[in-house]
Motif scaffolding. Sequence first.
Motif, PDB file in Angstrom:
ATOM      1  N   SER A  79       0.844  -1.199   0.000  1.00  0.00           N
ATOM      2  CA  SER A  79       0.000   0.000   0.000  1.00  0.00           C
ATOM      3  C   SER A  79       0.876   1.245   0.000  1.00  0.00           C
ATOM      4  O   SER A  79       0.585   2.220  -0.684  1.00  0.00           O
ATOM      5  N   ALA A 125      -5.487  -3.869  -0.359  1.00  0.00           N
ATOM      6  CA  ALA A 125      -4.211  -3.161  -0.247  1.00  0.00           C
ATOM      7  C   ALA A 125      -4.146  -2.028  -1.268  1.00  0.00           C
ATOM      8  O   ALA A 125      -3.599  -0.953  -0.989  1.00  0.00           O
ATOM      9  N   ILE A 126      -4.707  -2.250  -2.445  1.00  0.00           N
ATOM     10  CA  ILE A 126      -4.745  -1.182  -3.451  1.00  0.00           C
ATOM     11  C   ILE A 126      -5.572  -0.020  -2.914  1.00  0.00           C
ATOM     12  O   ILE A 126      -5.178   1.145  -2.983  1.00  0.00           O
ATOM     13  N   TYR A 127      -6.724  -0.368  -2.310  1.00  0.00           N
ATOM     14  CA  TYR A 127      -7.595   0.669  -1.763  1.00  0.00           C
ATOM     15  C   TYR A 127      -6.861   1.471  -0.694  1.00  0.00           C
ATOM     16  O   TYR A 127      -6.893   2.703  -0.689  1.00  0.00           O
ATOM     17  N   THR A 128      -6.183   0.771   0.209  1.00  0.00           N
ATOM     18  CA  THR A 128      -5.468   1.457   1.278  1.00  0.00           C
ATOM     19  C   THR A 128      -4.406   2.384   0.700  1.00  0.00           C
ATOM     20  O   THR A 128      -4.256   3.526   1.163  1.00  0.00           O
ATOM     21  N   GLY A 129      -3.703   1.920  -0.308  1.00  0.00           N
ATOM     22  CA  GLY A 129      -2.673   2.746  -0.924  1.00  0.00           C
ATOM     23  C   GLY A 129      -3.235   4.017  -1.514  1.00  0.00           C
ATOM     24  O   GLY A 129      -2.728   5.121  -1.269  1.00  0.00           O
ATOM     25  N   ARG A 152     -13.095  -1.122   2.024  1.00  0.00           N
ATOM     26  CA  ARG A 152     -12.008  -2.020   1.653  1.00  0.00           C
ATOM     27  C   ARG A 152     -12.553  -3.325   1.096  1.00  0.00           C
ATOM     28  O   ARG A 152     -12.039  -3.865   0.106  1.00  0.00           O
TER      29      ARG A 152
END
Lengths: 239, 237, 224
Positions: free
Chosen positions: C4, C95-99, C215
């Motif tokens: 992320s 993890a993409i969303y968090t990034g 998420r």
Amino acid sequence: MSYMKSNIQRILLPLMLLSMIGLIAMVFYYSPSMYDDAGQLLDKSFNIFFIHLPIAIVSYISFMIVFISSILYLSTSCKKWDHLAVSAAEVGVLFAFLVLATGSIWARAAWGWYWVWEPRLTTSLVLFLVYIAYLTVRQSIDESDKSARLSAIFGIVGFISVPLSFLSIRLWRSVHPVMFGDTFYGTAGGGLEGTSIIITLLISFAAFLLLFAGILLYRYEIEQMKDEIYDLKSDLEMT
Amino acid sequence: MNSIVSVKGLHKTFGGRPVLSNINMEVSSGEFVVIFGPNGAGKTTLIKTIATLTQPTKGIVSIEGREAHKHSVDVRRSIGLVSHDTFLYDSLTAEENLLFYGRMFGVDEELLKNRVNQLISDSGLDMRMRDRVATFSKGMKQRLSIARALIHSPCVLLLDEPYSGLDPEATEIFNNFVIRDKDIRVKIMASHNIENGFKLCTRAVIVQNGKIVFNRQKSDIGDAEDFELIYREILGF
Amino acid sequence: MLKSFHIAIKDLRTEFRTKQMLNSMIVFSLIVIVIFGISFSDVAGDMEVIEQLAPGILWISFAFVATIGISRSFSDEIKNRCIDGLRMCPVDTGAIYTGKMLSTIMLLFIVEMLVIPLFSVMFNYTIQGVPELVLIIFLGTAGIVCVGLLLSAITINSRSGELLLPVLLFPLIIPVIIPAVISTGKILAGGSISDIIDELRLLGVYVIIFYVISRILFEYTIQE
């Protein structure tokens, strides 16, 4: 399947009509006069309460249906849940609007204002806006699968935001003085316990629930038919 | 058998419309399968489904014996995908793009630097590695896109119409680049360029209306002209 | 988690190189503040009135700037279908969303930190309780972004595109805006952190709930 449905509809319609007529009769001739805390006779406009409250509950139920069928659609990607979600959302928006309308009319008669920034009213307004937005999402995406999936997502987050809205609005109003004191709803000491009132409310609730179920069923059927037509058309294309 | 990629009973429908129906395919080590077919036949969907980007409606894709859609995070380590979209960030440099994707694949930092340099020189972009991708020509972007797909040394390379928009010269450079990498055990490419696709393949597959209608080793077909005749006959023009 | 950060760093690097979003967000917030400044110029200097207006003005400009930032947050990923490139990486979509969330919060936060002194200058108003204010703004921004990014991922698929975002976003961020405005008001009026515990708690709950839900749901917005 369709035979079953028409049977249900055959019973539903007269039941709906009967309960509506019953409701109106009861509201005007059966329900007793209401008194507030101070023992003052409340205005006749209180009668709208018998319509207002059941409609509000029915609109919450319909958004609950949108929420649950959205979750089910995402987990099963079965079309019928999407049809149920869109039908419930449309009927729900209608009821949510009626909640605002009846509430405003009542507020005008009782307090002299159409609108008050009070937690419950404001939450109803937010709820209405959220589901208007839900219908906007549906409308603005052309591909049916995508539109179903993305609006299901919005149906879920939208529903979850509503209780949080209520909490935040309550927090907000608590910093301001309460405008109307205890008699805000007029029901506090008015004897909601009175059996006649309870019976009227129950009848009214049944009437609006039937109305809701009826419209929902018809709306759902329209969605099913749309799908069938689409399928038939693409079958024709294939051959 | 020791097939690396195996597709069994694959179905995919979009909005009730079947796009792929009952696709079965086994690809073993060393093969270069090229999937031909007219536009809308389902080539891209097939490649995307093998790449785990699209969920199949029914059926199983396995990569090296693992069910691709159940263990997609794991399986993606063995797949490289080159599409007609480059997946490159225009405002990053060639080097930064490769470094970013390398890190996303968890390639060791030490190895990554070398790997990036090697791939950039393989793709003939040494002089431009610190330039932004936005300034690149279509052919250069496509070569860098292959380098991107190979950054984590995958054993399966999937190519989806990588030639769209490339001139013959760029195609030649691109071909060399694809053929050169010996680490890749299986290559599957979707193409509607019969001449070039047939030159590269070891096996030719034709897809029409979401079904495999032809699937044969190159050695059983003959030369490119024979294949073109077969292709025309099958598709009826 | 590390991945992320890689995504967030990549986003910030891209943004600081092109400054597309930063520029328009900064200029836009400047304009919003100036318009408010002009419309309230009669009362400028009257500390008590400004104190009443300040929370609303600040959060209106933050909310507007946030819609710009959020609506553009996926534009880099859509171009060249980089989002598919990310999905081909061995990371889960959460993890993409968090990034993306980290980078968007950072960018908005930078702009918001510029708006505060700007506001102070334009309205001749001395801002007190800056550390508390920073905390409120951070939580509020996180709340707006965590649900906003999900909605942005919905709207990039729609016909009306970015136009739709505010329509979807504003009803949902009412639970962020209200406590943020109240607590900002309390702090500007000289309150301390103990006066705004309720508001902060609500903001925190909102951030956690919507981060978790978004998420999970983000996966469905980018799947085919």
